[in-house]
Write a protein that holds these residues in place. Structure first.
Motif, PDB file in Angstrom:
ATOM      1  N   SER A   1     -13.559  81.912 -26.318  1.00 24.67           N
ATOM      2  CA  SER A   1     -14.894  81.347 -26.551  1.00 24.67           C
ATOM      3  C   SER A   1     -15.639  82.221 -27.563  1.00 24.67           C
ATOM      4  O   SER A   1     -15.279  83.387 -27.795  1.00 24.67           O
ATOM      5  CB  SER A   1     -15.663  81.288 -25.235  1.00 24.67           C
ATOM      6  OG  SER A   1     -15.803  82.595 -24.737  1.00 24.67           O
ATOM      7  N   ASN A   2     -16.695  81.662 -28.147  1.00 20.81           N
ATOM      8  CA  ASN A   2     -17.414  82.367 -29.222  1.00 20.81           C
ATOM      9  C   ASN A   2     -17.902  83.741 -28.783  1.00 20.81           C
ATOM     10  O   ASN A   2     -17.829  84.714 -29.542  1.00 20.81           O
ATOM     11  CB  ASN A   2     -18.606  81.528 -29.686  1.00 20.81           C
ATOM     12  CG  ASN A   2     -18.170  80.233 -30.345  1.00 20.81           C
ATOM     13  OD1 ASN A   2     -16.981  80.011 -30.556  1.00 20.81           O
ATOM     14  ND2 ASN A   2     -19.126  79.380 -30.657  1.00 20.81           N
ATOM     15  N   GLY A   3     -18.422  83.843 -27.554  1.00 18.10           N
ATOM     16  CA  GLY A   3     -19.007  85.096 -27.093  1.00 18.10           C
ATOM     17  C   GLY A   3     -17.984  86.221 -26.997  1.00 18.10           C
ATOM     18  O   GLY A   3     -18.320  87.402 -27.207  1.00 18.10           O
ATOM     19  N   SER A   4     -16.723  85.886 -26.718  1.00 17.28           N
ATOM     20  CA  SER A   4     -15.687  86.919 -26.591  1.00 17.28           C
ATOM     21  C   SER A   4     -15.477  87.671 -27.890  1.00 17.28           C
ATOM     22  O   SER A   4     -15.018  88.825 -27.887  1.00 17.28           O
ATOM     23  CB  SER A   4     -14.350  86.282 -26.184  1.00 17.28           C
ATOM     24  OG  SER A   4     -14.509  85.547 -25.011  1.00 17.28           O
ATOM     25  N   LEU A   5     -15.804  87.031 -29.023  1.00 14.81           N
ATOM     26  CA  LEU A   5     -15.573  87.663 -30.326  1.00 14.81           C
ATOM     27  C   LEU A   5     -16.468  88.868 -30.546  1.00 14.81           C
ATOM     28  O   LEU A   5     -16.219  89.681 -31.435  1.00 14.81           O
ATOM     29  CB  LEU A   5     -15.777  86.645 -31.452  1.00 14.81           C
ATOM     30  CG  LEU A   5     -14.836  85.439 -31.402  1.00 14.81           C
ATOM     31  CD1 LEU A   5     -15.221  84.420 -32.461  1.00 14.81           C
ATOM     32  CD2 LEU A   5     -13.384  85.880 -31.598  1.00 14.81           C
TER      33      LEU A   5
ATOM     34  N   VAL B   1     -23.876  87.418 -35.226  1.00 12.02           N
ATOM     35  CA  VAL B   1     -23.937  87.889 -33.835  1.00 12.02           C
ATOM     36  C   VAL B   1     -24.864  86.984 -33.012  1.00 12.02           C
ATOM     37  O   VAL B   1     -24.541  86.625 -31.874  1.00 12.02           O
ATOM     38  CB  VAL B   1     -24.411  89.364 -33.787  1.00 12.02           C
ATOM     39  CG1 VAL B   1     -24.749  89.787 -32.363  1.00 12.02           C
ATOM     40  CG2 VAL B   1     -23.341  90.274 -34.376  1.00 12.02           C
ATOM     41  N   ALA B   2     -25.989  86.586 -33.610  1.00 13.49           N
ATOM     42  CA  ALA B   2     -26.936  85.732 -32.876  1.00 13.49           C
ATOM     43  C   ALA B   2     -26.294  84.394 -32.516  1.00 13.49           C
ATOM     44  O   ALA B   2     -26.456  83.896 -31.393  1.00 13.49           O
ATOM     45  CB  ALA B   2     -28.201  85.510 -33.718  1.00 13.49           C
ATOM     46  N   VAL B   3     -25.549  83.809 -33.458  1.00 19.11           N
ATOM     47  CA  VAL B   3     -24.921  82.505 -33.166  1.00 19.11           C
ATOM     48  C   VAL B   3     -23.808  82.683 -32.121  1.00 19.11           C
ATOM     49  O   VAL B   3     -23.694  81.884 -31.179  1.00 19.11           O
ATOM     50  CB  VAL B   3     -24.371  81.858 -34.456  1.00 19.11           C
ATOM     51  CG1 VAL B   3     -23.573  80.594 -34.125  1.00 19.11           C
ATOM     52  CG2 VAL B   3     -25.516  81.524 -35.411  1.00 19.11           C
ATOM     53  N   ALA B   4     -23.006  83.739 -32.254  1.00 14.81           N
ATOM     54  CA  ALA B   4     -21.933  83.958 -31.268  1.00 14.81           C
ATOM     55  C   ALA B   4     -22.525  84.198 -29.880  1.00 14.81           C
ATOM     56  O   ALA B   4     -21.958  83.779 -28.869  1.00 14.81           O
ATOM     57  CB  ALA B   4     -21.066  85.142 -31.690  1.00 14.81           C
ATOM     58  N   THR B   5     -23.691  84.843 -29.831  1.00 13.90           N
ATOM     59  CA  THR B   5     -24.345  85.088 -28.535  1.00 13.90           C
ATOM     60  C   THR B   5     -24.915  83.791 -27.970  1.00 13.90           C
ATOM     61  O   THR B   5     -24.676  83.456 -26.801  1.00 13.90           O
ATOM     62  CB  THR B   5     -25.492  86.115 -28.717  1.00 13.90           C
ATOM     63  OG1 THR B   5     -24.956  87.300 -29.309  1.00 13.90           O
ATOM     64  CG2 THR B   5     -26.138  86.460 -27.380  1.00 13.90           C
TER      65      THR B   5
ATOM     66  N   ALA C   1     -20.567  80.628 -24.551  1.00 14.30           N
ATOM     67  CA  ALA C   1     -19.606  79.944 -23.678  1.00 14.30           C
ATOM     68  C   ALA C   1     -18.861  78.823 -24.403  1.00 14.30           C
ATOM     69  O   ALA C   1     -17.910  78.248 -23.865  1.00 14.30           O
ATOM     70  CB  ALA C   1     -20.339  79.367 -22.468  1.00 14.30           C
ATOM     71  N   ASN C   2     -19.290  78.486 -25.623  1.00 17.93           N
ATOM     72  CA  ASN C   2     -18.715  77.319 -26.333  1.00 17.93           C
ATOM     73  C   ASN C   2     -17.338  77.620 -26.904  1.00 17.93           C
ATOM     74  O   ASN C   2     -17.049  78.744 -27.308  1.00 17.93           O
ATOM     75  CB  ASN C   2     -19.610  76.915 -27.509  1.00 17.93           C
ATOM     76  CG  ASN C   2     -20.915  76.320 -27.050  1.00 17.93           C
ATOM     77  OD1 ASN C   2     -21.240  76.369 -25.872  1.00 17.93           O
ATOM     78  ND2 ASN C   2     -21.676  75.799 -27.985  1.00 17.93           N
ATOM     79  N   ARG C   3     -16.545  76.556 -26.998  1.00 19.95           N
ATOM     80  CA  ARG C   3     -15.302  76.630 -27.758  1.00 19.95           C
ATOM     81  C   ARG C   3     -15.595  76.107 -29.150  1.00 19.95           C
ATOM     82  O   ARG C   3     -16.025  74.965 -29.316  1.00 19.95           O
ATOM     83  CB  ARG C   3     -14.245  75.711 -27.148  1.00 19.95           C
ATOM     84  CG  ARG C   3     -13.643  76.257 -25.886  1.00 19.95           C
ATOM     85  CD  ARG C   3     -12.658  75.253 -25.350  1.00 19.95           C
ATOM     86  NE  ARG C   3     -11.837  75.853 -24.335  1.00 19.95           N
ATOM     87  CZ  ARG C   3     -10.897  75.220 -23.687  1.00 19.95           C
ATOM     88  NH1 ARG C   3     -10.659  73.942 -23.928  1.00 19.95           N
ATOM     89  NH2 ARG C   3     -10.173  75.834 -22.777  1.00 19.95           N
TER      90      ARG C   3
END
Ligand code: NAP
Length: 290
Positions: free
Chosen positions: A190-194, A231-235, A239-241
């Motif tokens: 998911s995006n946040g894991s990056l 970073v803001a978008v990934a945060t 939870a999104n794929r």
């Protein structure tokens, strides 16, 4: 009948826009073929409601004043040809990646009678077995000249506005896409894991390489702001794929050529090295069917 607005591409985002727009005025939804159009006329679940679309096969697309293109990047030229046959005043892409050149290849060059351009949207939606689910409200930015489209979007309850510097806005979205999408697809996270080890080092490298290339093309962010944006978008979408991950998991072609591929073309023109982007492009291509 001549429609005030039409959408080409009855997928996740096209259905999300069309269903909401249909509550405030007529909208034609252009599907690939007659079977899909018939199914959409019968009704499809969008959010909590059944949406019975004014749907048409692409070969029978009606005339429309304005056309929004929401097909995947690889289908842009074909969608542009369909749009041209609808004799519109303007054709607006809200796709990811940079697709305006392909859109012009399909529609023809813009003129005083016909505008052709790409905006951006952070609206989101995904398809599942039973229909389409909106995944969060966003904002839609369109280039000058598409004011009537903004009015129709606002009337339907979307957040939308004309962005005078649409080039910079598109590049800022491209920055986010070149950093997040390929890594999410390759590592299937998911995006946040990056934002965490072991992926973070790759995310940072992609931003570091992309920033000077995009800046030379008109990105209005300094390096720290560019990193903060990603970073803001990934945060916010933790939870999104990412869409590229969804494409890989579904065995579909991805939009890597219109995203990382476009960045590589810019870098080659400028003579800037982007080795990490070259590597992720190749890795994503290996995951694509065929
Ligand atoms: N989904 C989101 O949350 C989101 C957010 C922002 C931006 N975007 C961007 O919006 C674009 C669309 O994304 P999506 O998620 O909606 O994709 P999608 O669910 O795959 O939908 C694309 C639709 O376009 C149809 N299509 C392709 N060629 C066509 C043609 N020549 N005539 C008529 N229909 C055609 C496809 O039909 P087939 O299924 O028959 O191929 C499919 O129904 C992409 O560029 C994406 O990156 C999406």
């Amino acid at each position: 009948m001549r429609y005030p607005l039409a959408i080409i591409g009855a997928g996740a985002l096209g259905l999300h826009f069309a269903a909401r727009l249909s509550r405030s005025g007529p909208i034609a939804l252009i599907a690939r073929d007659g079977n899909h159009a018939d199914a959409l006329r019968t009704g499809i679940r969008v959010g909590d409601a059944l949406y019975r679309a004014d749907a048409f096969a692409s070969a029978r697309a009606p005339a429309a004043d304005w056309v929004i293109v929401l097909v995947k990047a690889g289908d842009t030229i074909g969608a542009g040809r369909i749009a041209a046959a609808m004799r519109p005043r303007g054709v607006l892409s809200l796709q990811n990646g940079l697709t305006e050149a392909m859109l012009r290849a399909g529609v023809g060059e813009p003129s005083a009678q016909r505008r052709v351009a790409q905006g951006i949207t952070t609206e989101g939606a995904f398809r599942d077995a039973s229909g389409v689910t909106p995944s969060g409200a966003g904002e839609t930015l369109v280039p000058p000249g598409f004011e009537p489209v903004v009015e129709l979007l606002l009337r339907a309850g979307f957040r939308a506005r004309v962005e005078p510097d649409i080039v910079a806005a598109r590049l800022a979205k491209l920055l986010v896409n070149v950093a997040i999408n390929p890594l999410a697809a390759i590592f299937r996270v998911s995006n946040g894991s990056l934002l965490e080890p072991p992926y973070r080092v790759y995310l940072d490298a992609l931003v570091r390489e992309a920033w000077p290339v995009l800046r030379a093309e008109g990105l209005m962010l300094d390096e720290a702001a560019a990193r903060d944006r990603v970073v803001a978008v990934a945060t916010a979408t933790g939870a999104n794929r990412a869409s590229m991950l969804q494409d890989v998991l579904a065995g579909r072609r991805t939009e890597i050529d219109a995203i990382t591929g476009v960045l590589l073309e810019m870098a080659a023109r400028q003579g800037q090295p982007v080795p990490t982007h070259q590597a992720v492009l190749r890795l994503v291509q290996l995951l694509e069917p065929g």
